[in-house]
Design an enzyme around this catalytic site. Structure first.
Site: not given
Ligand code: ADP
Length: 302
Positions: A10, A12, A39, A42, A181, A245, A250-251
């Site tokens: 995409n 963005d 996704k 990324n 997630n 940020d 997740g990606d």
């Molecule tokens: P999504 O982006 O799909 O919502 P998550 O928020 O669970 O997924 O984040 C994916 C992964 O990124 C987590 O499992 C972790 O490994 C890492 N992560 C996300 N936020 C943090 C943070 N604030 N500090 C450290 N690692 C993070």
């Protein structure tokens, strides 16, 4: 050896505004930035940055943004020969408005992403692709074709069932490793809250298991990552970092995990490496530009 990603690409467009507009209202944007997103794109960038030979299959429109996004992907080391340029649909776009108060509104138009067919997938040679990685921003029929064809060639089928869609669950029986997630886990397992503790996460994940040899990985934001199999479950704790940020975390995790598995790491090692990669990615703005290199992850883990 390689990672084969089937997924969305995409443009963005992110506009900042003081306050989000109400229906019928026009507001002046404070800034506009254009990014490579989707996704699929990324996750392919994350896998390539982690050193895996990475092919992306997808579709863009025969338009300026399609050509520019393919160029950007190639610049990150992603092989784009399987990205079709279709004349019947525009390149997918995500229009994101972010207010000063941090609220956002997002409209995603799938465009060419939604035109990928099972036939396009079936016509692709998948020899040598150790990991097949898909998400739910492309048609489920194409993912099904990939997982059926790829399994016959010995590929590991990894599905990031995001965003949570009803048609996603039908693909679970074809999947070796499912990545969700917390919100997606709660949706698919029909829970009224997001599970947080390993025991609760494992119970919910096991409800979704359709085969005894399946692995379900649940990302838990800054808490880290849970991996659940029929007879075992473990938690890899999140790395303590200052997040600026988290878009694309997740990606980053999915792409880095695929790269680790393609390099023959075992599940725990691959999860630990991807958890570290995702923690590095949240310390930088943007999605694709924040994906760390293998070297950066190695230094971080030393
Ligand atoms: P999504 O982006 O799909 O919502 P998550 O928020 O669970 O997924 O984040 C994916 C992964 O990124 C987590 O499992 C972790 O490994 C890492 N992560 C996300 N936020 C943090 C943070 N604030 N500090 C450290 N690692 C993070």
């Amino acid at each position: 050896m390689g990672v084969f990603v089937l997924g969305s690409i995409n443009l963005d467009a992110v506009a900042r505004v003081d306050d989000l507009p109400r229906p019928g209202e026009t507001v002046a944007g404070l800034s506009l930035e254009l990014f490579l997103g989707g996704k699929g794109a990324n996750q392919a960038v994350a896998a390539a940055r982690m050193g895996a030979p990475t092919r992306l299959m997808g579709a863009v429109g025969k338009d300026d943004s399609g050509a520019s996004l393919k160029g950007k992907l190639a610049g990150y080391g992603v092989q784009v020969a399987d990205v079709a340029e279709l004349s019947g649909a525009p390149t997918g776009q995500a229009h994101v408005w972010v207010s000063n108060g941090g609220e956002n509104m997002i409209v995603v138009t799938g465009g060419a992403n939604m035109m990928i067919t099972p036939q396009q997938v079936a016509a692709t040679a998948l020899e040598g692709q150790r990991v097949l990685l898909a998400q739910l921003e492309t048609p489920a029929g194409a993912i099904e074709a990939l997982f059926k064809a790829g399994a016959a060639k010995g590929g590991l089928r990894v599905l990031n069932a995001a965003p949570a869609l009803p048609q996603g669950a039908a693909l679970f029986p074809l999947t070796d490793i499912l990545i969700l997630n917390q919100t997606e886990l709660a949706t698919y397992a029909r829970l009224d809250h997001e599970p947080a503790k390993l025991e609760e996460v494992s119970k919910a994940a096991r409800k979704l298991m359709s085969r005894p040899d399946q692995t379900i990985i649940v990302t838990l934001g800054k808490t880290g990552v849970a991996a659940v199999r029929r007879d075992e479950a473990f938690l890899v704790e999140g790395r303590k970092v200052k997040a600026v940020d988290t878009v694309g975390a997740g990606d980053c995790f999915c792409g880095a995990l695929a790269a680790g598995l393609a390099a023959n790491l075992d599940l725990r090692e691959a999860v630990e490496q991807a958890n570290a990669a995702a923690a590095l990615s949240v310390q930088k703005p943007g999605a694709a530009p924040s994906m760390p290199s293998k070297r950066e992850v190695e230094v971080f883990l030393e």
